[in-house]
Enzyme design. Structure first.
Site, PDB file in Angstrom:
ATOM      1  N   LYS A 115       0.825  -1.215   0.000  1.00 32.78           N
ATOM      2  CA  LYS A 115       0.000   0.000   0.000  1.00 32.78           C
ATOM      3  C   LYS A 115       0.853   1.257   0.000  1.00 32.78           C
ATOM      4  O   LYS A 115       0.455   2.266  -0.575  1.00 32.78           O
ATOM      5  CB  LYS A 115      -0.971   0.009   1.186  1.00 32.78           C
ATOM      6  CG  LYS A 115      -1.976  -1.122   1.142  1.00 32.78           C
ATOM      7  CD  LYS A 115      -3.406  -0.667   1.000  1.00 32.78           C
ATOM      8  CE  LYS A 115      -4.251  -1.829   0.516  1.00 32.78           C
ATOM      9  NZ  LYS A 115      -5.657  -1.757   0.664  1.00 32.78           N
ATOM     10  N   LYS A 197      -3.534 -10.630  -7.036  1.00 32.31           N
ATOM     11  CA  LYS A 197      -4.849 -11.010  -6.497  1.00 32.31           C
ATOM     12  C   LYS A 197      -5.944 -10.094  -7.054  1.00 32.31           C
ATOM     13  O   LYS A 197      -5.675  -8.922  -7.357  1.00 32.31           O
ATOM     14  CB  LYS A 197      -4.844 -11.024  -4.960  1.00 32.31           C
ATOM     15  CG  LYS A 197      -4.965  -9.675  -4.298  1.00 32.31           C
ATOM     16  CD  LYS A 197      -5.394  -9.794  -2.827  1.00 32.31           C
ATOM     17  CE  LYS A 197      -5.705  -8.399  -2.310  1.00 32.31           C
ATOM     18  NZ  LYS A 197      -6.440  -8.285  -1.119  1.00 32.31           N
ATOM     19  N   LYS A 200     -10.396  -4.985  -5.135  1.00 31.39           N
ATOM     20  CA  LYS A 200     -11.402  -3.968  -5.450  1.00 31.39           C
ATOM     21  C   LYS A 200     -10.771  -2.625  -5.789  1.00 31.39           C
ATOM     22  O   LYS A 200     -11.416  -1.775  -6.371  1.00 31.39           O
ATOM     23  CB  LYS A 200     -12.455  -3.848  -4.354  1.00 31.39           C
ATOM     24  CG  LYS A 200     -11.999  -3.644  -2.941  1.00 31.39           C
ATOM     25  CD  LYS A 200     -13.233  -3.496  -2.053  1.00 31.39           C
ATOM     26  CE  LYS A 200     -13.125  -4.195  -0.726  1.00 31.39           C
ATOM     27  NZ  LYS A 200     -12.208  -3.580   0.225  1.00 31.39           N
TER      28      LYS A 200
HETATM   29  P1  ATP Z   1      -8.266  -3.393  -1.355  1.00 29.56           P
HETATM   30  O1  ATP Z   1      -8.068  -3.664  -2.817  1.00 29.56           O
HETATM   31  O2  ATP Z   1      -8.996  -2.127  -1.068  1.00 29.56           O
HETATM   32  O3  ATP Z   1      -7.048  -3.592  -0.551  1.00 29.56           O
HETATM   33  P2  ATP Z   1      -9.374  -6.003  -1.070  1.00 29.56           P
HETATM   34  O4  ATP Z   1     -10.135  -6.313  -2.307  1.00 29.56           O
HETATM   35  O5  ATP Z   1      -8.066  -6.642  -0.890  1.00 29.56           O
HETATM   36  O6  ATP Z   1      -9.280  -4.458  -0.879  1.00 29.56           O
HETATM   37  P3  ATP Z   1     -10.300  -6.215   1.677  1.00 29.56           P
HETATM   38  O7  ATP Z   1     -11.356  -5.325   2.182  1.00 29.56           O
HETATM   39  O8  ATP Z   1      -8.909  -5.900   2.066  1.00 29.56           O
HETATM   40  O9  ATP Z   1     -10.368  -6.359   0.097  1.00 29.56           O
HETATM   41  O10 ATP Z   1     -10.637  -7.699   2.080  1.00 29.56           O
HETATM   42  C1  ATP Z   1     -11.838  -8.193   2.555  1.00 29.56           C
HETATM   43  C2  ATP Z   1     -11.736  -9.691   2.676  1.00 29.56           C
HETATM   44  O11 ATP Z   1     -11.689 -10.283   1.393  1.00 29.56           O
HETATM   45  C3  ATP Z   1     -10.502 -10.178   3.413  1.00 29.56           C
HETATM   46  O12 ATP Z   1     -10.847 -11.276   4.241  1.00 29.56           O
HETATM   47  C4  ATP Z   1      -9.583 -10.616   2.326  1.00 29.56           C
HETATM   48  O13 ATP Z   1      -8.706 -11.629   2.754  1.00 29.56           O
HETATM   49  C5  ATP Z   1     -10.577 -11.147   1.299  1.00 29.56           C
HETATM   50  N1  ATP Z   1     -10.045 -11.045  -0.051  1.00 29.56           N
HETATM   51  C6  ATP Z   1      -9.701  -9.895  -0.686  1.00 29.56           C
HETATM   52  N2  ATP Z   1      -9.284 -10.158  -1.936  1.00 29.56           N
HETATM   53  C7  ATP Z   1      -9.372 -11.500  -2.104  1.00 29.56           C
HETATM   54  C8  ATP Z   1      -9.087 -12.384  -3.196  1.00 29.56           C
HETATM   55  N3  ATP Z   1      -8.636 -11.941  -4.347  1.00 29.56           N
HETATM   56  N4  ATP Z   1      -9.304 -13.704  -3.017  1.00 29.56           N
HETATM   57  C9  ATP Z   1      -9.767 -14.178  -1.854  1.00 29.56           C
HETATM   58  N5  ATP Z   1     -10.058 -13.401  -0.787  1.00 29.56           N
HETATM   59  C10 ATP Z   1      -9.865 -12.077  -0.893  1.00 29.56           C
END
Ligand code: ATP
Ligand code: LTN
Length: 334
Positions: A115, A197, A200
């Site tokens: 980040k 990964k 969002k």
């Molecule tokens: P950002 O992109 O804003 O960092 P993010 O998409 O990684 O967000 P988070 O809010 O950080 O999402 O995560 C919410 C939940 O979703 C967490 O438990 C995280 O482990 C899970 N998660 C996020 N991305 C993935 C993915 N690609 N596959 C599986 N689990 C995920």
């Protein structure tokens, strides 16, 4: 333990539109576990401001996320669904835990490194101590289990370290939490770059399937997913794009990767991508319909927000008062 049940805590940030990764990696498991545990599902809006947010958008997204938790199947009568910012104990415990966390530990966090590279113009102290606030979330409720995707495993480890350190000084104050990482869907990758990964906050919308995408968009994104020139549907690391699609398909249908390999033996990528798209569409359809229904029921959502914040604050304060006493803060005069 609460009501003779073990405690579960988890949360998500309202930093963007939720992706299929968030659903398959986290939210879907939350629903699966919600009968067995006393559950707290938080919209972690305090974590969200570690990255600059537009206030009106954050407020809107936080409400949309809370609604989505309910739409996914979490009954707000049985599960405590609430906003982190409505329960001051999170921030209060985080401050105390900051004093029991080392700079060196925080420096090793890969999410911080990622980040801060992404937001080089705003590497604030909150971004650095993000894992401490997360530890506070979990420890405040004496959680036994924390369902998350694999990317959060390191944050769970530091939470356990902080809790153990605190307990070794003050006695058994905190329950040591265990991560719960599902067998399938724990790490869904970008459809456009299977080495990254699905996230969002990705700038390329074709890499992610958003939970609110319409069927045509989902089918198009699946059709365009990056694969390889091998031509076989095999679940192996050498074919990361195909492996990811198998993971998505398995996770949506409940079939094992081996079953999927058999099902598509001799078939081409075109057929397979079509089947993946259809599986995703049928997985998300009920969720989307329920969101649309709930969004109209403002009074119901408002009552969930109010009642659950009170319930969460009750349990949070129990732990917080105990911790404050242990570290030597003066007793309150009643
Ligand atoms: P950002 O992109 O804003 O960092 P993010 O998409 O990684 O967000 P988070 O809010 O950080 O999402 O995560 C919410 C939940 O979703 C967490 O438990 C995280 O482990 C899970 N998660 C996020 N991305 C993935 C993915 N690609 N596959 C599986 N689990 C995920
Ligand atoms: N850091 C997590 C969100 C989060 C969380 C938590 C998850 C904040 N507090 C407590 C589980 C338990 C993330 O970025 N996904």
């Amino acid at each position: 333990m609460i009501n003779d049940k073990k405690v579960l805590f988890s949360g998500m940030q309202a930093t963007g539109n939720l992706t299929l990764g968030n659903y398959l990696g986290a939210l879907k498991n939350w629903v699966k576990l919600s009968d067995e545990y006393e559950c707290f599902y938080c919209v972690v809006d305090e974590h969200s401001i570690t990255v600059r947010q537009d206030p009106a958008t954050l407020r809107k997204r936080a409400r949309a996320l809370l609604t989505l938790y309910i739409a996914a199947g979490l009954d707000p009568e049985k599960n405590c669904i609430y906003y982190q910012s409505h329960v001051s104990g999170h921030a209060e415990l985080a401050w105390i835990l900051n004093c029991f966390t080392y700079m060196g530990e925080l420096n090793r966090m890969t999410q911080f490194k990622d980040k801060s590279a992404k937001h080089a113009d705003n590497i604030n102290a909150g971004l650095f101590t993000y894992p401490v606030l997360m530890a506070a979330d979990i420890l405040l409720f004496q959680a036994d289990v924390v369902p998350v995707g694999i990317d959060q495993k390191q944050h769970l480890e530091i939470t356990r370290d902080i809790a153990q350190r605190f307990n070794s000084i003050y006695g058994d104050v905190f329950t040591i939490p265990e991560p719960y990482i599902g067998k399938s869907g724990a790490r869904i990758m970008s459809l456009q770059d299977p080495s990254k990964k699905m996230s969002k906050s990705d700038e390329n919308p074709n890499g992610s399937i958003y939970l609110m995408d319409d069927p045509d968009t989902i089918m198009r994104k699946c059709k365009r997913a990056v694969t390889d020139s091998e031509g076989h549907i095999c679940y192996r690391d050498e074919q990361p794009g195909v492996k990811n699609l198998i993971d998505i398909y398995s996770s949506c249908t409940g079939k094992t990767p081996e079953d999927v390999e058999k099902e598509f033996d001799g078939k081409g990528y075109g057929d397979f991508k079509l089947a993946v798209g259809e599986a995703v569409v049928s997985q998300l359809k009920p969720l989307q319909e329920e969101v649309a229904r709930l969004e109209k029921d403002k009074a119901f959502i408002d009552s969930v927000i109010k009642n659950n914040a009170e319930k969460a604050a009750y349990y949070a304060n129990k732990t917080l008062r105990k911790v404050q006493r242990k570290v030597g803060f003066p007793d309150r005069i009643r």
